[in-house]
Design an enzyme around this catalytic site. Structure first.
Site, PDB file in Angstrom:
ATOM      1  N   ASP A   1       3.096  48.171 -26.363  1.00  8.79           N
ATOM      2  CA  ASP A   1       2.239  47.208 -25.687  1.00  8.79           C
ATOM      3  C   ASP A   1       0.778  47.650 -25.709  1.00  8.79           C
ATOM      4  O   ASP A   1      -0.032  47.133 -26.470  1.00  8.79           O
ATOM      5  CB  ASP A   1       2.700  47.024 -24.236  1.00  8.79           C
ATOM      6  CG  ASP A   1       3.696  45.887 -24.086  1.00  8.79           C
ATOM      7  OD1 ASP A   1       3.742  45.011 -24.953  1.00  8.79           O
ATOM      8  OD2 ASP A   1       4.420  45.874 -23.081  1.00  8.79           O
TER       9      ASP A   1
ATOM     10  N   LEU B   1      -7.110  26.614 -15.903  1.00  9.05           N
ATOM     11  CA  LEU B   1      -7.128  25.413 -16.737  1.00  9.05           C
ATOM     12  C   LEU B   1      -5.695  24.970 -17.019  1.00  9.05           C
ATOM     13  O   LEU B   1      -4.856  25.802 -17.401  1.00  9.05           O
ATOM     14  CB  LEU B   1      -7.815  25.686 -18.081  1.00  9.05           C
ATOM     15  CG  LEU B   1      -9.304  25.379 -18.226  1.00  9.05           C
ATOM     16  CD1 LEU B   1      -9.743  25.630 -19.663  1.00  9.05           C
ATOM     17  CD2 LEU B   1      -9.617  23.952 -17.805  1.00  9.05           C
TER      18      LEU B   1
ATOM     19  N   ALA C   1       9.323  39.562 -28.056  1.00  5.81           N
ATOM     20  CA  ALA C   1       9.253  41.030 -28.028  1.00  5.81           C
ATOM     21  C   ALA C   1       8.500  41.512 -26.801  1.00  5.81           C
ATOM     22  O   ALA C   1       7.547  40.881 -26.352  1.00  5.81           O
ATOM     23  CB  ALA C   1       8.580  41.554 -29.294  1.00  5.81           C
TER      24      ALA C   1
ATOM     25  N   LYS D   1      -2.088  21.619 -20.578  1.00 10.89           N
ATOM     26  CA  LYS D   1      -1.222  20.497 -20.935  1.00 10.89           C
ATOM     27  C   LYS D   1      -1.919  19.161 -20.671  1.00 10.89           C
ATOM     28  O   LYS D   1      -1.366  18.101 -20.979  1.00 10.89           O
ATOM     29  CB  LYS D   1       0.095  20.575 -20.154  1.00 10.89           C
ATOM     30  CG  LYS D   1       0.926  21.794 -20.545  1.00 10.89           C
ATOM     31  CD  LYS D   1       2.232  21.869 -19.774  1.00 10.89           C
ATOM     32  CE  LYS D   1       3.032  23.103 -20.191  1.00 10.89           C
ATOM     33  NZ  LYS D   1       4.313  23.221 -19.447  1.00 10.89           N
TER      34      LYS D   1
ATOM     35  N   GLY E   1       4.273  33.729 -26.935  1.00  7.90           N
ATOM     36  CA  GLY E   1       5.416  33.772 -27.845  1.00  7.90           C
ATOM     37  C   GLY E   1       5.108  33.026 -29.135  1.00  7.90           C
ATOM     38  O   GLY E   1       4.167  32.220 -29.205  1.00  7.90           O
TER      39      GLY E   1
END
Length: 413
Positions: A180, A83, A149, A86, A109
């Protein structure tokens, strides 16, 4: 009594909209997939999630794999759709998926998901039952909330590096990705709790986890050390961070290889395991030594303790040493490397190591460690980019081949 229905998978019927990338978020959604949820990974149409293009992708390509091993390890049992978020049509399609789903997970982020138009306030309006989960490097209230990070950043700022390494050496990042994968699993736990609560409240909720705080949670014993000694927890090599236990160290074994060692420790809770150990190595005379009489005194004389044990372990290879110690009920562990683990027949038999078939061939990886007697989910390969477009958009959004062709022409999918 409520009607009992047979369900072969724990999360059968639960649908996840997955907007994750790299490792923390993908670990969370892969866990949900391994529990039986339908995980729809929404990706950018031209190149997909960034993890597909990890630098080692060229090595995987030499073996005829389309994506990086990194990506394949973290995205099993998912479906991929593409997809363009934007475009207005792309955003409208995502809104339709949200309406028909239970869980939304993202780890972009700071501020990215809000700029795309799918922050918590928006998504909860589209679907009030949605469980909305986010993984970020730092908490929204943190001084560092807007900083990017990765795992090593979380381990640096969450205390893990400060307690890892030799006492007189520099801080070292532990090899496992607790910043993570660790926070991804913690996020999955929160999601499961929210799913249960929704049965009673009828409402979804927002779940946030900061990688820094996730690592801190894994370091609770380091905070206990600080409470004991009144100073920041120090690096202690292979010793317990509480600095009250000996033996607690790796000892050399026959072979001389990089991992030809065995880890041996005895509990500080009692002296029983120490007594078993000295009996095994033929040093029962040590039981009469005052300097070895308690866990704390043994720690104070740990260099002597280590020398005595090493003198015994060097006579055996690591597997034999582990066998002798284990059968004597002394806590121990040979230092297994990734090749040792991948080739271990018992780990293969238990499903801890699996060979996952894909259209490009098999690859070997760690399986799902949680074994559930009434939930069987066979591990399947990570999806190729957009391979679920036709089936998922047809089944959930009612789009036919002509619709999808038009969306491709407009670069929406």
């Amino acid at each position: 009594m409520p009607e009992v229905t047979e369900q072969k998978k724990a999360l059968q019927g639960v649908r996840v909209v997955d907007l994750t990338q790299f490792e923390a978020g993908t670990s969370c959604t892969e866990t949900l997939a391994w529990l039986g949820a339908e995980v729809i990974k929404v990706e950018e149409p031209t190149r997909g999630e960034q993890g597909r293009r990890a630098p080692e992708r060229t090595l995987a390509a030499e073996r005829n794999f389309a994506d990086a091993y990194y990506f394949m390890m973290l995205n099993c049992n998912k479906r991929s759709v593409t997809l363009n978020l934007k475009s207005e049509k792309g955003r409208a399609m995502l809104r339709s998926l949200i309406e028909k789903s239970d869980i939304f997970v993202e780890n972009f982020g700071p501020g990215v998901i809000e700029r795309l138009g799918f922050g918590w306030d928006v998504v909860r309006t589209i679907n009030p039952r949605m469980i909305y989960a986010q993984i970020k490097g730092f908490a929204p209230q943190s001084t560092y909330a807007n900083y990017l990070a990765f795992d090593m950043i979380a381990q640096a700022t969450g205390g893990s590096m400060s307690i890892t390494g030799e006492a007189d050496g520099r801080p070292i990042r532990p090899g496992t990705a607790i910043g993570d994968t660790g926070t991804g699993l913690q996020c999955a736990i929160g999601i499961l709790g929210a799913l249960y609560q929704r049965q009673f409240s009828g409402r979804g909720q927002r779940i946030t986890i900061a990688m820094q705080e996730g690592v801190m949670n894994f370091a609770r014993m380091a905070f206990a050390s600080q409470a004991i000694w009144g100073i920041p927890c120090k690096r202690a090599g292979n010793q317990s961070v509480l600095a009250t236990t000996a033996p607690s160290e790796i000892y050399p074994t026959k072979g001389g290889g990089a991992n030809d060692y065995v880890y041996v420790m005895t509990s500080r809770a009692s002296d029983v395991q120490w007594q078993r150990l000295v009996k095994l190595i033929g040093r029962e005379d040590l039981l009469n030594e005052e300097r070895f009489a308690t866990s704390l005194s043994r720690y104070q004389h740990r260099e002597e303790v280590d020398a005595i044990i090493a003198e015994w372990t060097k006579n055996y290879d690591k597997l034999t040493a582990m066998k002798l110690l284990g059968e004597a009920e002394v806590p121990c562990g040979a230092i297994f490397d990734t090749k040792d683990l991948a080739e271990d027949p018992s780990l293969r038999a238990s499903g801890a190591i699996v060979s996952v078939p894909s259209v490009r061939g098999n690859f070997t990886m760690p399986g799902f460690p949680v074994k559930m007697s009434d939930s069987q989910v066979e591990i399947s390969s990570a999806p190729l980019l957009g391979e679920g477009n036709e089936e998922i958009y047809g089944r959930l959004l009612g789009l036919d081949a002509e619709d999808l062709s038009a969306l491709r022409a407009e670069k929406v999918i």
